[in-house]
Design a protein around this motif. Structure first.
Motif: not given
Lengths: 410, 147
Positions: A250-252, A254, A406, A409-410, B48, B51, B147
């Motif tokens: 669950g880590i993006d 960026h 986006h 970002e999804g 995010s 985490r 999620r």
């Protein structure tokens, strides 16, 4: 052909072909799609090898630089549009690297962000001003070799090698991954990040700067194939690191600092410091390359004198252009814009401009009258046209995908 | 001036006036409520960051990063949380007022924790407590927009 020159060229290409866009897109791509983007690295690396080899060969045989050929093939009006667009992309790219350099300085020595930005640009101005072309290229390239730590990290994080191998074959995203639009956005982004046009303008102008002759064509081939291919291996390592450190958690990732977390996880503080040094050199080199690539493009298009080793009074427009590029990067980055956001824009818009700079090179390399016996062979010709189609598809899809997702970002 | 040039000039002026009018209209009208998709994107981004903050706190506790990196990386994460939280200031999605308020509170709590890192980073136990707290925040955010 000197073996030492080939070795230096290859080493420079490995260290010098990773920039901030590549770091961000690869680590983030691994975090979101595990190993499923590895095949893009292979496709894009073959593309940059084809493009770089052709550009170098054309520069050596025709003795004319890329933007002069582009103006001739596209005409002055269309050429001017491409020049303005690619200069705008280079300013964005340079801005992102300047912001990135400041952040890495903060990670290494502390200090205030804006002060580190000024320090970084001052060092870059001094490096470009005082180092000869070949030393400039090699210095950043060699220091950038510290990025090879990511390959060691990728191995030490013990990936499932079967999954790595399967990632080399195109496949749809899995159910635990973002959807198709996001996948397509990352495919285009990664493809573009590896094929950034400034690298090729810098490379082909560099061939003329270093006075390569026909006897250097084997060296051009070796540099392009081995340098960029080994750079591709490094990019594979970055994706594996992103996947092993972040996928499914669950880590993006960026932020630029996050890209240094995998080496810290694997090798502690030593790994972190080596990675930061490598990133600093790679993005410092990229800032220099974007600034010089713009200076080459502007001077070549306007048919003014150019050359890194020429004196200021001999090539005033050329020298003024790279200085203005670095200062523009500093000015824009100082407004507080997020360097990683800027890098995403630069990567996506770069692929929009790419067909217009790729096409003239391909046409000249395919022209038997101009190239004589050094014209594209059947395999290079076929690959060249296949990549023109791929680049054009990516160029058409880039902006719509950016809007739909986006900006990822999804 | 030719007729064509006059027509082009008139078109340019009309386009500029029309554009300014459109912007003035947009500025005068109430902003639309946030779309549910935008809210989910903001919450995912905050989760995010939480985490990542937990991962970073673990690295600091384990002595795996240098002090400058620890300080600057937490500061940049804090800036990112602050920027993302600002996006929650738009009118909440219909029926999502409570979730938006809760997300804002969690973001502010996360920012406060990140700001406390320079004082806590010499203390391994404090960093482990921060790690656990960030993980809890991430879990709470996940419940607001799964999620």
């Amino acid at each position: 052909m000197k073996i030492w020159d080939i070795f230096l060229g290859i080493m420079s290409a490995i260290g010098g072909n990773v920039d901030m866009g590549q770091l961000v897109f690869t680590i983030s791509g691994g975090a979101r799609f595990d190993m499923r983007l590895l095949w893009v690295v292979i496709v894009a690396t073959v593309g940059i090898v084809v493009f770089a080899e052709m550009s170098g060969r054309v520069a050596v045989v025709v003795r004319r630089p890329a933007f002069e050929l582009m103006r001739e093939r596209l005409g002055p009006r269309m050429g001017l549009v491409v020049l303005v667009a690619s200069t705008a992309v280079n300013i964005l790219t340079c801005t992102a690297q300047v912001g990135g350099i400041a952040a890495i300085f903060q990670f290494l020595i502390g200090g205030e962000y804006h002060a580190m930005m000024v320090l970084g640009v001052a060092l870059l101005l001094a490096a470009v001003g005082f180092l000869k072309f070949d030393w400039l290229d090699r210095t950043f390239g060699f220091l950038g070799l510290a990025l090879l730590v990511y390959i060691a990290v990728a191995v030490s994080l013990q990936p499932d090698w079967g999954k790595v191998a399967r990632g080399l074959v195109p496949a749809l995203p899995g159910p635990d991954m973002p959807g198709m639009a996001m996948y397509a956005y990352y495919v285009v982004g990664l493809f573009s990040a590896i094929l950034m046009p400034y690298e090729i303008h810098f490379y082909s102008s560099g061939a003329i700067e270093e006075k390569w002759g026909l006897q250097d064509l084997p060296s051009n081939f070796a540099n392009s194939v081995m340098g960029f291919a080994l750079g591709g291996v490094l990019t594979v390592g970055l994706i594996v690191c992103g996947a092993q450190a972040f996928f499914g958690k669950g880590i993006d990732p960026h932020l630029l600092g996050t890209t240094a977390i995998p080496p810290a996880m694997a090798f502690g503080m030593t790994g972190l410091l080596v990675a930061l040094l490598g990133i600093l050199s790679a993005i410092g080199g990229a800032a220099v390359e974007t600034a010089l690539a713009s200076a080459y493009s502007i001077a070549q298009f306007l048919r003014k004198p150019w050359g890194k080793d020429r004196k200021l009074r001999e090539a005033p427009l050329y020298h003024a252009s790279w200085i203005v590029m670095l200062l523009a990067g500093l000015g824009i980055a100082s407004t507080g814009v997020n360097a990683v956001d800027i890098v995403e824009y630069s990567v996506i818009f770069a692929v929009v401009v790419l067909p217009f700079t790729y096409y003239p090179i391909l046409r000249v390399a395919d022209d038997a009258e101009t190239m004589g016996r050094h014209v594209n062979g059947p395999a290079t010709r076929a690959l060249g046209w296949i990549y023109l189609v791929l680049i054009t598809i990516a160029a058409l899809a880039a902006v719509p995908l950016m809007a739909i997702t986006h900006m990822g970002e999804g | 001036m030719t007729r064509l040039e006059i027509a082009a000039l008139a078109f340019g002026v009309a386009a500029a006036i029309g554009g300014l009018g459109f912007l003035a209209h947009r500025a005068a009208t109430q902003p639309e409520p946030m779309e549910a998709g935008e809210f989910a994107r903001i919450v995912r981004q905050l989760a995010s960051d939480a985490r990542e903050s937990a991962q970073l706190a673990a690295l600091v506790a384990g002595g795996q990063v240098n002090g400058h990196y620890a300080r600057a990386a937490h500061e940049k994460l804090g800036d990112d949380v602050k920027d993302t939280r600002k996006r929650l200031e738009a009118p909440p999605p219909r029926g999502g007022e409570e979730a938006t308020r809760k997300a804002g509170e969690l973001a502010q709590h996360m920012k406060d924790l990140l700001d406390s890192v320079p004082r806590a980073m010499a203390d391994r136990d404090a960093m482990r407590r921060l790690q656990a707290e960030h993980q809890r925040i991430a879990g709470d955010l996940d419940r607001l927009a799964p999620r």
